[in-house]
Design a protein around this motif. Sequence first.
Motif, PDB file in Angstrom:
ATOM      1  N   LYS A 161       8.707   6.268  -4.045  1.00 46.10           N
ATOM      2  CA  LYS A 161       8.554   7.542  -4.750  1.00 46.10           C
ATOM      3  C   LYS A 161       7.629   8.436  -3.942  1.00 46.10           C
ATOM      4  O   LYS A 161       6.517   8.045  -3.595  1.00 46.10           O
ATOM      5  CB  LYS A 161       7.985   7.307  -6.139  1.00 46.10           C
ATOM      6  CG  LYS A 161       7.698   8.603  -6.911  1.00 46.10           C
ATOM      7  CD  LYS A 161       7.021   8.305  -8.243  1.00 46.10           C
ATOM      8  CE  LYS A 161       7.981   7.689  -9.228  1.00 46.10           C
ATOM      9  NZ  LYS A 161       7.332   7.446 -10.538  1.00 46.10           N
ATOM     10  N   SER A 162       8.087   9.649  -3.659  1.00 47.09           N
ATOM     11  CA  SER A 162       7.263  10.649  -2.981  1.00 47.09           C
ATOM     12  C   SER A 162       6.654  11.595  -4.009  1.00 47.09           C
ATOM     13  O   SER A 162       7.334  12.067  -4.939  1.00 47.09           O
ATOM     14  CB  SER A 162       8.097  11.475  -1.995  1.00 47.09           C
ATOM     15  OG  SER A 162       8.445  10.699  -0.878  1.00 47.09           O
ATOM     16  N   VAL A 163       5.383  11.896  -3.855  1.00 51.19           N
ATOM     17  CA  VAL A 163       4.687  12.846  -4.706  1.00 51.19           C
ATOM     18  C   VAL A 163       4.128  13.954  -3.815  1.00 51.19           C
ATOM     19  O   VAL A 163       3.385  13.671  -2.865  1.00 51.19           O
ATOM     20  CB  VAL A 163       3.550  12.179  -5.501  1.00 51.19           C
ATOM     21  CG1 VAL A 163       2.829  13.199  -6.372  1.00 51.19           C
ATOM     22  CG2 VAL A 163       4.095  11.033  -6.327  1.00 51.19           C
ATOM     23  N   ILE A 164       4.501  15.197  -4.083  1.00 51.57           N
ATOM     24  CA  ILE A 164       4.094  16.332  -3.251  1.00 51.57           C
ATOM     25  C   ILE A 164       3.385  17.340  -4.158  1.00 51.57           C
ATOM     26  O   ILE A 164       3.974  17.868  -5.091  1.00 51.57           O
ATOM     27  CB  ILE A 164       5.324  16.998  -2.584  1.00 51.57           C
ATOM     28  CG1 ILE A 164       6.109  15.944  -1.781  1.00 51.57           C
ATOM     29  CG2 ILE A 164       4.892  18.173  -1.702  1.00 51.57           C
ATOM     30  CD1 ILE A 164       7.488  16.424  -1.361  1.00 51.57           C
ATOM     31  N   TYR A 172      -1.094  21.146   0.943  1.00 49.98           N
ATOM     32  CA  TYR A 172      -0.454  20.119   0.106  1.00 49.98           C
ATOM     33  C   TYR A 172      -1.210  18.796   0.182  1.00 49.98           C
ATOM     34  O   TYR A 172      -1.829  18.472   1.191  1.00 49.98           O
ATOM     35  CB  TYR A 172       0.994  19.871   0.554  1.00 49.98           C
ATOM     36  CG  TYR A 172       1.902  21.054   0.352  1.00 49.98           C
ATOM     37  CD1 TYR A 172       2.627  21.208  -0.832  1.00 49.98           C
ATOM     38  CD2 TYR A 172       2.048  22.013   1.350  1.00 49.98           C
ATOM     39  CE1 TYR A 172       3.466  22.287  -1.010  1.00 49.98           C
ATOM     40  CE2 TYR A 172       2.887  23.102   1.181  1.00 49.98           C
ATOM     41  CZ  TYR A 172       3.594  23.234  -0.007  1.00 49.98           C
ATOM     42  OH  TYR A 172       4.419  24.306  -0.183  1.00 49.98           O
ATOM     43  N   HIS A 173      -1.103  18.074  -0.900  1.00 52.37           N
ATOM     44  CA  HIS A 173      -1.497  16.661  -0.904  1.00 52.37           C
ATOM     45  C   HIS A 173      -0.222  15.872  -1.192  1.00 52.37           C
ATOM     46  O   HIS A 173       0.388  16.017  -2.264  1.00 52.37           O
ATOM     47  CB  HIS A 173      -2.545  16.374  -1.980  1.00 52.37           C
ATOM     48  CG  HIS A 173      -2.931  14.933  -2.073  1.00 52.37           C
ATOM     49  ND1 HIS A 173      -3.525  14.248  -1.033  1.00 52.37           N
ATOM     50  CD2 HIS A 173      -2.803  14.030  -3.084  1.00 52.37           C
ATOM     51  CE1 HIS A 173      -3.745  12.999  -1.395  1.00 52.37           C
ATOM     52  NE2 HIS A 173      -3.315  12.835  -2.634  1.00 52.37           N
ATOM     53  N   SER A 174       0.200  15.046  -0.246  1.00 53.49           N
ATOM     54  CA  SER A 174       1.486  14.345  -0.376  1.00 53.49           C
ATOM     55  C   SER A 174       1.284  12.860  -0.107  1.00 53.49           C
ATOM     56  O   SER A 174       0.588  12.478   0.843  1.00 53.49           O
ATOM     57  CB  SER A 174       2.509  14.914   0.614  1.00 53.49           C
ATOM     58  OG  SER A 174       3.732  14.212   0.536  1.00 53.49           O
ATOM     59  N   ASP A 224       0.825  -1.199   0.000  1.00 48.21           N
ATOM     60  CA  ASP A 224       0.000   0.000   0.000  1.00 48.21           C
ATOM     61  C   ASP A 224       0.864   1.255   0.000  1.00 48.21           C
ATOM     62  O   ASP A 224       1.986   1.269   0.499  1.00 48.21           O
ATOM     63  CB  ASP A 224      -0.903   0.022   1.241  1.00 48.21           C
ATOM     64  CG  ASP A 224      -1.903  -1.125   1.235  1.00 48.21           C
ATOM     65  OD1 ASP A 224      -2.297  -1.536   0.131  1.00 48.21           O
ATOM     66  OD2 ASP A 224      -2.278  -1.599   2.318  1.00 48.21           O
ATOM     67  N   GLY A 225       0.320   2.323  -0.547  1.00 46.54           N
ATOM     68  CA  GLY A 225       0.975   3.617  -0.460  1.00 46.54           C
ATOM     69  C   GLY A 225       0.747   4.235   0.906  1.00 46.54           C
ATOM     70  O   GLY A 225       0.131   3.640   1.802  1.00 46.54           O
TER      71      GLY A 225
END
Length: 479
Positions: A473-476, A132-134, A122-123
Amino acid sequence: MTFLRTLSYVHGQSVDPDAGRYADKMDPRTGEKLCDVAQSEASDLDRAADSSADALAAWKNLRPTQRGRLLVELARVVRAHGSALGEIEALETGKPRQEMPALIDLVAQFFEYYGGIANAMDGELVNVGPAYHSYVVREALGVIGVILPWNAPLHQAARAIAPALAAGNTVLAKPSEHTSGSLVEMARLAVEAAGLPPGVLNVVVGQGTVIGPAMVANQHVRKISLTGSLRAGQELGRLAAERVMPLTLELGGKSANIVFDDADLDAAVPGSVRAFTWNSGQWCAAGTRLLVQENIHDVFVERLVEAVGRLRIGPEDDAAAGPITTRAQYDKIASYFEVAAALGVKAAIGGRLPVDPRLERGWFIEPTVYTGVTNDMPLATEEIFGPVLCVIPFKDEADAVRIANDSPFGLAAGIWSRDIGRVHRVAGRLEAGRIVVNEYGGGFVQNPCGGYKLSGYGREQGMDALAHYTQQKSVIIRL
Protein backbone atom coordinates in the motif's frame (compact mmCIF):
# COMPACT_ATOMS: atom_id res chain seq x y z
CA MET A 1 -0.24 -46.04 17.10
CA THR A 2 -3.61 -46.14 15.32
CA PHE A 3 -6.43 -43.64 15.02
CA LEU A 4 -10.03 -44.46 14.14
CA ARG A 5 -11.18 -41.28 12.44
CA THR A 6 -9.59 -38.14 10.99
CA LEU A 7 -11.80 -35.06 11.29
CA SER A 8 -11.47 -31.43 10.32
CA TYR A 9 -10.15 -29.03 12.97
CA VAL A 10 -11.98 -25.69 12.94
CA HIS A 11 -11.92 -22.87 15.49
CA GLY A 12 -10.18 -25.02 18.06
CA GLN A 13 -12.49 -28.03 17.76
CA SER A 14 -12.67 -31.34 15.90
CA VAL A 15 -15.63 -31.18 13.52
CA ASP A 16 -17.59 -33.97 11.85
CA PRO A 17 -18.56 -33.37 8.20
CA ASP A 18 -22.04 -31.94 7.56
CA ALA A 19 -23.01 -34.86 5.32
CA GLY A 20 -21.70 -37.46 7.77
CA ARG A 21 -19.66 -39.16 5.06
CA TYR A 22 -16.26 -40.81 5.54
CA ALA A 23 -13.80 -42.61 3.29
CA ASP A 24 -11.35 -45.41 3.99
CA LYS A 25 -7.71 -44.48 4.42
CA MET A 26 -5.55 -47.43 3.38
CA ASP A 27 -2.17 -48.39 4.83
CA PRO A 28 0.41 -48.25 2.00
CA ARG A 29 2.56 -50.88 3.73
CA THR A 30 -0.21 -53.49 3.78
CA GLY A 31 -3.05 -52.29 1.57
CA GLU A 32 -5.40 -52.69 4.54
CA LYS A 33 -7.70 -50.08 6.07
CA LEU A 34 -6.00 -47.72 8.50
CA CYS A 35 -8.79 -45.34 9.52
CA ASP A 36 -11.83 -43.33 8.39
CA VAL A 37 -11.30 -39.87 6.89
CA ALA A 38 -13.96 -37.15 6.86
CA GLN A 39 -15.41 -36.22 3.48
CA SER A 40 -16.20 -32.54 3.91
CA GLU A 41 -18.45 -30.59 1.56
CA ALA A 42 -18.54 -26.96 0.43
CA SER A 43 -20.66 -26.09 3.48
CA ASP A 44 -17.90 -27.38 5.77
CA LEU A 45 -15.33 -25.28 3.93
CA ASP A 46 -17.53 -22.18 4.13
CA ARG A 47 -17.98 -22.56 7.89
CA ALA A 48 -14.22 -22.92 8.36
CA ALA A 49 -13.63 -19.84 6.18
CA ASP A 50 -16.04 -17.85 8.37
CA SER A 51 -13.96 -18.86 11.38
CA SER A 52 -10.75 -17.82 9.64
CA ALA A 53 -12.27 -14.46 8.71
CA ASP A 54 -13.55 -13.89 12.26
CA ALA A 55 -10.06 -14.50 13.67
CA LEU A 56 -8.30 -12.29 11.13
CA ALA A 57 -8.60 -8.81 12.64
CA ALA A 58 -7.26 -9.74 16.07
CA TRP A 59 -4.42 -11.79 14.61
CA LYS A 60 -3.14 -9.23 12.10
CA ASN A 61 -3.44 -6.44 14.69
CA LEU A 62 -1.10 -8.22 17.07
CA ARG A 63 2.34 -6.72 17.17
CA PRO A 64 4.59 -8.68 14.80
CA THR A 65 6.79 -9.68 17.72
CA GLN A 66 3.76 -11.17 19.48
CA ARG A 67 2.89 -13.25 16.44
CA GLY A 68 6.53 -14.22 16.20
CA ARG A 69 6.66 -15.45 19.78
CA LEU A 70 3.61 -17.67 19.18
CA LEU A 71 5.19 -19.19 16.09
CA VAL A 72 8.44 -19.87 17.95
CA GLU A 73 6.39 -21.49 20.69
CA LEU A 74 4.69 -23.65 18.05
CA ALA A 75 8.15 -24.77 16.90
CA ARG A 76 8.90 -25.85 20.47
CA VAL A 77 5.59 -27.72 20.68
CA VAL A 78 6.25 -29.47 17.36
CA ARG A 79 9.58 -30.72 18.66
CA ALA A 80 8.10 -31.76 22.00
CA HIS A 81 5.40 -33.79 20.24
CA GLY A 82 7.62 -34.90 17.38
CA SER A 83 7.29 -38.61 18.10
CA ALA A 84 3.50 -38.52 17.85
CA LEU A 85 3.47 -36.30 14.76
CA GLY A 86 6.11 -38.43 13.08
CA GLU A 87 4.25 -41.63 13.90
CA ILE A 88 1.05 -40.36 12.26
CA GLU A 89 2.88 -39.24 9.14
CA ALA A 90 4.85 -42.50 8.90
CA LEU A 91 1.62 -44.49 9.14
CA GLU A 92 -0.19 -42.43 6.53
CA THR A 93 2.60 -42.02 3.98
CA GLY A 94 4.54 -45.24 4.52
CA LYS A 95 7.79 -43.35 5.08
CA PRO A 96 10.42 -45.23 7.09
CA ARG A 97 10.24 -44.03 10.69
CA GLN A 98 13.97 -43.36 10.76
CA GLU A 99 13.30 -40.34 8.50
CA MET A 100 10.81 -38.73 10.84
CA PRO A 101 13.12 -36.95 13.35
CA ALA A 102 14.84 -34.95 10.61
CA LEU A 103 11.52 -34.12 8.98
CA ILE A 104 9.96 -32.93 12.25
CA ASP A 105 13.02 -30.80 12.95
CA LEU A 106 12.62 -29.16 9.52
CA VAL A 107 8.95 -28.44 10.23
CA ALA A 108 9.94 -26.74 13.48
CA GLN A 109 12.61 -24.72 11.66
CA PHE A 110 9.98 -23.07 9.47
CA PHE A 111 8.09 -21.74 12.49
CA GLU A 112 11.32 -20.67 14.20
CA TYR A 113 12.58 -18.87 11.11
CA TYR A 114 9.40 -16.96 10.32
CA GLY A 115 8.66 -16.38 13.98
CA GLY A 116 12.08 -14.77 14.27
CA ILE A 117 11.62 -12.45 11.30
CA ALA A 118 7.91 -11.65 11.72
CA ASN A 119 8.80 -8.00 12.32
CA ALA A 120 11.15 -7.77 9.31
CA MET A 121 8.52 -6.44 6.89
CA ASP A 122 9.64 -2.87 7.17
CA GLY A 123 7.95 -0.06 5.30
CA GLU A 124 9.72 2.22 2.85
CA LEU A 125 10.00 5.98 2.80
CA VAL A 126 9.76 7.31 -0.76
CA ASN A 127 11.43 10.63 -1.50
CA VAL A 128 9.20 12.52 -3.96
CA GLY A 129 10.25 16.01 -2.93
CA PRO A 130 9.74 18.41 0.01
CA ALA A 131 6.03 19.01 -0.68
CA TYR A 132 5.07 15.40 0.07
CA HIS A 133 5.48 12.72 2.66
CA SER A 134 5.21 9.35 0.90
CA TYR A 135 5.66 5.85 2.23
CA VAL A 136 4.90 2.21 1.38
CA VAL A 137 3.72 -0.47 3.80
CA ARG A 138 3.06 -4.17 3.45
CA GLU A 139 -0.19 -5.58 4.80
CA ALA A 140 -1.64 -9.05 5.23
CA LEU A 141 -3.80 -10.30 2.39
CA GLY A 142 -6.42 -11.88 4.66
CA VAL A 143 -7.48 -15.52 4.71
CA ILE A 144 -4.95 -17.70 2.91
CA GLY A 145 -6.03 -21.03 1.45
CA VAL A 146 -3.34 -23.74 1.47
CA ILE A 147 -3.89 -26.88 -0.64
CA LEU A 148 -1.39 -29.63 0.06
CA PRO A 149 -0.13 -32.87 -1.55
CA TRP A 150 0.22 -36.30 0.03
CA ASN A 151 3.96 -36.86 -0.37
CA ALA A 152 5.28 -34.59 2.43
CA PRO A 153 2.27 -33.37 4.44
CA LEU A 154 3.83 -31.55 7.39
CA HIS A 155 6.83 -30.18 5.52
CA GLN A 156 4.73 -28.69 2.72
CA ALA A 157 2.21 -27.36 5.23
CA ALA A 158 4.78 -25.62 7.44
CA ARG A 159 6.48 -24.11 4.40
CA ALA A 160 3.29 -22.23 3.47
CA ILE A 161 1.60 -21.78 6.84
CA ALA A 162 4.55 -20.27 8.74
CA PRO A 163 5.17 -17.25 6.47
CA ALA A 164 1.45 -16.68 5.94
CA LEU A 165 0.85 -16.50 9.69
CA ALA A 166 3.96 -14.43 10.30
CA ALA A 167 2.69 -11.83 7.83
CA GLY A 168 -0.59 -11.49 9.75
CA ASN A 169 -2.86 -13.69 7.67
CA THR A 170 -5.04 -16.50 8.95
CA VAL A 171 -4.79 -19.88 7.21
CA LEU A 172 -7.39 -22.32 5.95
CA ALA A 173 -5.55 -25.52 5.01
CA LYS A 174 -6.75 -28.51 2.96
CA PRO A 175 -4.42 -31.51 3.33
CA SER A 176 -4.59 -34.44 0.93
CA GLU A 177 -7.38 -36.83 1.77
CA HIS A 178 -4.69 -39.55 1.78
CA THR A 179 -2.51 -37.91 4.45
CA SER A 180 -4.57 -35.58 6.64
CA GLY A 181 -3.87 -36.81 10.14
CA SER A 182 -0.50 -35.22 10.89
CA LEU A 183 -1.62 -31.70 9.91
CA VAL A 184 -4.87 -32.01 11.87
CA GLU A 185 -2.84 -33.00 14.92
CA MET A 186 -0.40 -30.12 14.43
CA ALA A 187 -3.30 -27.65 14.16
CA ARG A 188 -4.72 -29.01 17.41
CA LEU A 189 -1.37 -28.62 19.14
CA ALA A 190 -1.01 -25.09 17.72
CA VAL A 191 -4.17 -24.02 19.55
CA GLU A 192 -4.17 -26.24 22.64
CA ALA A 193 -0.45 -26.29 23.41
CA ALA A 194 1.17 -23.34 21.64
CA GLY A 195 -1.60 -20.81 22.27
CA LEU A 196 -2.60 -19.76 18.75
CA PRO A 197 -6.06 -18.19 18.91
CA PRO A 198 -8.86 -20.45 17.60
CA GLY A 199 -9.53 -19.83 13.91
CA VAL A 200 -6.02 -18.64 13.06
CA LEU A 201 -5.19 -22.09 11.67
CA ASN A 202 -8.10 -24.20 10.46
CA VAL A 203 -7.87 -27.55 8.65
CA VAL A 204 -10.64 -28.94 6.44
CA VAL A 205 -10.38 -32.61 5.49
CA GLY A 206 -11.90 -33.90 2.26
CA GLN A 207 -11.56 -34.53 -1.46
CA GLY A 208 -9.58 -31.96 -3.41
CA THR A 209 -12.12 -31.99 -6.23
CA VAL A 210 -14.76 -30.79 -3.75
CA ILE A 211 -12.84 -28.56 -1.35
CA GLY A 212 -10.58 -26.89 -3.93
CA PRO A 213 -13.37 -25.27 -5.99
CA ALA A 214 -15.22 -24.33 -2.80
CA MET A 215 -12.09 -22.63 -1.47
CA VAL A 216 -11.64 -20.60 -4.66
CA ALA A 217 -15.30 -19.57 -4.63
CA ASN A 218 -15.34 -18.46 -0.99
CA GLN A 219 -15.12 -14.67 -0.80
CA HIS A 220 -13.18 -14.72 2.47
CA VAL A 221 -10.23 -16.46 0.81
CA ARG A 222 -7.89 -13.89 -0.75
CA LYS A 223 -5.06 -16.12 -1.97
CA ILE A 224 -4.31 -19.81 -2.42
CA SER A 225 -0.98 -21.63 -2.21
CA LEU A 226 -1.03 -25.00 -3.98
CA THR A 227 1.63 -27.67 -4.07
CA GLY A 228 0.55 -30.42 -6.42
CA SER A 229 0.46 -31.73 -9.95
CA LEU A 230 0.54 -29.67 -13.12
CA ARG A 231 -3.06 -30.62 -13.87
CA ALA A 232 -4.19 -29.51 -10.40
CA GLY A 233 -2.40 -26.18 -10.87
CA GLN A 234 -3.96 -25.61 -14.27
CA GLU A 235 -7.46 -26.36 -13.01
CA LEU A 236 -7.01 -24.12 -9.97
CA GLY A 237 -5.62 -21.34 -12.17
CA ARG A 238 -8.69 -21.41 -14.40
CA LEU A 239 -11.01 -21.15 -11.41
CA ALA A 240 -8.96 -18.44 -9.70
CA ALA A 241 -8.89 -16.33 -12.87
CA GLU A 242 -12.60 -15.59 -12.43
CA ARG A 243 -11.84 -13.86 -9.13
CA VAL A 244 -8.45 -12.47 -10.21
CA MET A 245 -7.11 -14.34 -7.19
CA PRO A 246 -3.33 -14.49 -6.66
CA LEU A 247 -1.76 -17.94 -6.43
CA THR A 248 1.50 -19.52 -5.44
CA LEU A 249 1.96 -22.73 -7.42
CA GLU A 250 4.61 -25.39 -7.01
CA LEU A 251 3.80 -28.00 -9.60
CA GLY A 252 5.57 -30.88 -11.32
CA GLY A 253 9.22 -31.44 -12.06
CA LYS A 254 11.54 -33.52 -14.19
CA SER A 255 14.78 -32.23 -12.83
CA ALA A 256 18.16 -32.73 -14.47
CA ASN A 257 21.03 -33.99 -12.32
CA ILE A 258 24.24 -33.33 -14.29
CA VAL A 259 27.47 -35.27 -13.68
CA PHE A 260 30.60 -33.95 -15.41
CA ASP A 261 33.71 -36.05 -15.99
CA ASP A 262 35.67 -34.20 -13.30
CA ALA A 263 33.10 -34.95 -10.57
CA ASP A 264 33.98 -36.76 -7.38
CA LEU A 265 32.29 -40.06 -8.21
CA ASP A 266 32.49 -41.26 -4.62
CA ALA A 267 30.06 -38.46 -3.80
CA ALA A 268 28.16 -38.24 -7.10
CA VAL A 269 27.09 -41.90 -7.18
CA PRO A 270 25.34 -42.04 -3.77
CA GLY A 271 24.09 -38.49 -4.26
CA SER A 272 22.50 -39.43 -7.59
CA VAL A 273 20.92 -42.53 -6.04
CA ARG A 274 19.36 -40.46 -3.27
CA ALA A 275 18.20 -37.88 -5.84
CA PHE A 276 15.69 -40.31 -7.32
CA THR A 277 15.02 -42.78 -4.48
CA TRP A 278 14.50 -40.50 -1.47
CA ASN A 279 10.87 -40.75 -0.33
CA SER A 280 10.52 -43.53 -2.93
CA GLY A 281 10.92 -40.90 -5.63
CA GLN A 282 7.80 -39.07 -4.46
CA TRP A 283 9.06 -35.51 -4.51
CA CYS A 284 8.64 -32.99 -7.28
CA ALA A 285 12.29 -31.87 -7.21
CA ALA A 286 13.63 -35.43 -7.62
CA GLY A 287 16.62 -35.73 -9.94
CA THR A 288 15.03 -38.26 -12.31
CA ARG A 289 16.92 -37.20 -15.44
CA LEU A 290 20.55 -38.14 -14.82
CA LEU A 291 22.81 -36.49 -17.40
CA VAL A 292 26.27 -38.10 -17.44
CA GLN A 293 29.21 -36.96 -19.57
CA GLU A 294 29.67 -39.62 -22.22
CA ASN A 295 33.34 -40.44 -21.47
CA ILE A 296 32.40 -41.60 -17.92
CA HIS A 297 28.90 -42.84 -18.73
CA ASP A 298 29.54 -46.60 -18.62
CA VAL A 299 31.67 -46.51 -15.48
CA PHE A 300 29.20 -44.26 -13.71
CA VAL A 301 26.19 -46.39 -14.65
CA GLU A 302 27.97 -49.54 -13.44
CA ARG A 303 28.67 -47.97 -10.05
CA LEU A 304 25.18 -46.49 -9.88
CA VAL A 305 23.50 -49.84 -10.52
CA GLU A 306 25.66 -51.50 -7.87
CA ALA A 307 24.63 -48.84 -5.34
CA VAL A 308 20.93 -49.15 -6.21
CA GLY A 309 21.17 -52.92 -5.88
CA ARG A 310 22.32 -52.54 -2.28
CA LEU A 311 19.25 -50.53 -1.27
CA ARG A 312 16.70 -52.26 0.90
CA ILE A 313 13.08 -51.31 0.35
CA GLY A 314 10.30 -52.55 2.56
CA PRO A 315 7.97 -51.88 5.48
CA GLU A 316 10.76 -51.88 8.07
CA ASP A 317 11.41 -48.69 10.00
CA ASP A 318 15.05 -48.61 8.92
CA ALA A 319 14.50 -49.40 5.21
CA ALA A 320 16.09 -47.10 2.65
CA ALA A 321 12.69 -46.54 1.01
CA GLY A 322 9.12 -47.37 1.88
CA PRO A 323 6.03 -47.91 -0.24
CA ILE A 324 4.26 -45.59 -2.64
CA THR A 325 1.72 -43.63 -0.62
CA THR A 326 -1.40 -44.20 -2.76
CA ARG A 327 -2.61 -47.12 -4.83
CA ALA A 328 -3.37 -44.83 -7.79
CA GLN A 329 0.22 -43.57 -7.83
CA TYR A 330 1.55 -47.12 -7.52
CA ASP A 331 -0.46 -48.13 -10.58
CA LYS A 332 0.73 -45.07 -12.50
CA ILE A 333 4.41 -45.82 -11.84
CA ALA A 334 3.95 -49.47 -12.81
CA SER A 335 2.40 -48.38 -16.11
CA TYR A 336 5.72 -46.79 -17.13
CA PHE A 337 7.35 -50.21 -17.09
CA GLU A 338 5.01 -51.06 -19.96
CA VAL A 339 5.86 -47.76 -21.67
CA ALA A 340 9.57 -48.60 -21.48
CA ALA A 341 8.98 -52.09 -22.85
CA ALA A 342 6.99 -50.70 -25.79
CA LEU A 343 9.87 -48.31 -26.57
CA GLY A 344 12.39 -51.13 -26.39
CA VAL A 345 14.17 -49.55 -23.44
CA LYS A 346 15.58 -52.06 -20.97
CA ALA A 347 16.21 -51.46 -17.31
CA ALA A 348 19.76 -51.76 -15.99
CA ILE A 349 18.08 -52.63 -12.69
CA GLY A 350 14.45 -52.83 -11.62
CA GLY A 351 11.77 -52.21 -14.20
CA ARG A 352 9.29 -54.62 -12.66
CA LEU A 353 7.09 -55.02 -9.61
CA PRO A 354 8.86 -56.63 -6.63
CA VAL A 355 8.83 -60.40 -6.27
CA ASP A 356 9.98 -60.35 -2.63
CA PRO A 357 7.27 -61.94 -0.43
CA ARG A 358 7.83 -59.18 2.16
CA LEU A 359 6.50 -56.65 -0.33
CA GLU A 360 3.49 -58.44 -1.76
CA ARG A 361 0.89 -56.80 0.49
CA GLY A 362 1.91 -53.17 0.11
CA TRP A 363 2.52 -50.72 -2.72
CA PHE A 364 6.25 -51.15 -3.21
CA ILE A 365 8.21 -50.25 -6.37
CA GLU A 366 11.77 -51.40 -7.02
CA PRO A 367 14.15 -48.51 -7.75
CA THR A 368 14.61 -48.59 -11.51
CA VAL A 369 17.39 -47.28 -13.76
CA TYR A 370 16.85 -47.00 -17.51
CA THR A 371 19.71 -46.41 -19.93
CA GLY A 372 19.45 -45.85 -23.67
CA VAL A 373 16.85 -43.14 -23.04
CA THR A 374 16.59 -40.08 -25.28
CA ASN A 375 15.31 -36.79 -23.94
CA ASP A 376 12.14 -36.90 -26.08
CA MET A 377 10.84 -40.19 -24.65
CA PRO A 378 7.95 -40.16 -22.13
CA LEU A 379 10.38 -41.59 -19.56
CA ALA A 380 12.32 -38.31 -19.82
CA THR A 381 9.53 -35.81 -20.47
CA GLU A 382 6.79 -36.88 -18.04
CA GLU A 383 6.82 -36.68 -14.27
CA ILE A 384 6.55 -40.28 -13.06
CA PHE A 385 6.72 -39.36 -9.36
CA GLY A 386 8.37 -42.58 -8.30
CA PRO A 387 11.83 -44.17 -8.03
CA VAL A 388 12.42 -44.34 -11.78
CA LEU A 389 15.58 -42.84 -13.27
CA CYS A 390 16.56 -42.31 -16.91
CA VAL A 391 20.26 -41.89 -17.72
CA ILE A 392 21.14 -39.69 -20.70
CA PRO A 393 24.70 -39.14 -21.97
CA PHE A 394 25.97 -35.70 -23.04
CA LYS A 395 29.08 -34.48 -24.87
CA ASP A 396 30.10 -31.20 -23.29
CA GLU A 397 28.90 -28.24 -21.25
CA ALA A 398 26.72 -26.80 -23.98
CA ASP A 399 25.15 -30.18 -24.67
CA ALA A 400 24.38 -30.71 -20.97
CA VAL A 401 22.66 -27.34 -20.69
CA ARG A 402 20.70 -27.94 -23.91
CA ILE A 403 19.38 -31.30 -22.71
CA ALA A 404 18.66 -30.07 -19.19
CA ASN A 405 16.64 -27.08 -20.45
CA ASP A 406 14.80 -29.14 -23.08
CA SER A 407 11.93 -29.84 -20.69
CA PRO A 408 8.58 -28.18 -19.98
CA PHE A 409 9.51 -28.20 -16.29
CA GLY A 410 12.08 -26.20 -14.35
CA LEU A 411 11.86 -26.85 -10.65
CA ALA A 412 15.36 -27.96 -9.65
CA ALA A 413 18.71 -29.16 -10.97
CA GLY A 414 21.95 -30.68 -9.73
CA ILE A 415 25.55 -30.15 -10.86
CA TRP A 416 28.51 -32.38 -9.99
CA SER A 417 31.90 -30.89 -10.87
CA ARG A 418 35.16 -29.79 -9.26
CA ASP A 419 35.51 -26.87 -11.73
CA ILE A 420 34.06 -23.83 -9.96
CA GLY A 421 34.06 -21.81 -13.18
CA ARG A 422 32.04 -24.50 -14.93
CA VAL A 423 29.66 -24.67 -11.98
CA HIS A 424 28.86 -20.95 -12.21
CA ARG A 425 28.58 -21.00 -16.02
CA VAL A 426 26.18 -23.92 -16.04
CA ALA A 427 24.14 -22.70 -13.06
CA GLY A 428 23.72 -19.36 -14.80
CA ARG A 429 22.28 -21.02 -17.91
CA LEU A 430 20.00 -23.63 -16.34
CA GLU A 431 16.28 -22.86 -16.34
CA ALA A 432 15.46 -24.04 -12.83
CA GLY A 433 14.36 -22.43 -9.59
CA ARG A 434 16.85 -24.23 -7.34
CA ILE A 435 20.29 -25.59 -8.26
CA VAL A 436 22.33 -27.67 -5.85
CA VAL A 437 26.02 -28.35 -6.48
CA ASN A 438 27.96 -31.45 -5.40
CA GLU A 439 25.01 -32.87 -3.49
CA TYR A 440 21.33 -33.27 -4.25
CA GLY A 441 18.88 -32.13 -1.64
CA GLY A 442 16.10 -29.81 -0.72
CA GLY A 443 18.03 -26.70 0.23
CA PHE A 444 17.40 -24.75 3.42
CA VAL A 445 14.53 -22.87 5.01
CA GLN A 446 16.29 -19.61 4.17
CA ASN A 447 16.55 -20.38 0.41
CA PRO A 448 13.63 -19.39 -1.85
CA CYS A 449 12.03 -22.39 -3.55
CA GLY A 450 9.88 -22.44 -6.67
CA GLY A 451 9.75 -23.25 -10.33
CA TYR A 452 10.38 -22.00 -13.83
CA LYS A 453 8.04 -22.79 -16.75
CA LEU A 454 5.36 -25.41 -16.00
CA SER A 455 6.81 -26.04 -12.55
CA GLY A 456 4.83 -23.07 -11.29
CA TYR A 457 5.30 -19.52 -10.03
CA GLY A 458 5.73 -17.67 -6.78
CA ARG A 459 8.24 -18.64 -4.12
CA GLU A 460 8.13 -20.42 -0.80
CA GLN A 461 10.87 -20.29 1.84
CA GLY A 462 13.23 -17.43 2.58
CA MET A 463 12.36 -13.77 2.97
CA ASP A 464 10.66 -13.70 -0.44
CA ALA A 465 7.81 -15.84 0.85
CA LEU A 466 6.70 -13.01 3.14
CA ALA A 467 6.24 -10.78 0.11
CA HIS A 468 3.99 -13.40 -1.51
CA TYR A 469 1.69 -13.36 1.52
CA THR A 470 1.34 -9.58 1.69
CA GLN A 471 0.19 -6.69 -0.48
CA GLN A 472 1.75 -3.25 -0.80
CA LYS A 473 0.00 0.00 0.00
CA SER A 474 1.34 3.41 -1.00
CA VAL A 475 0.43 6.46 1.07
CA ILE A 476 1.11 9.90 -0.46
CA ILE A 477 0.52 12.99 1.70
CA ARG A 478 0.73 16.55 0.40
CA LEU A 479 2.22 18.63 3.17
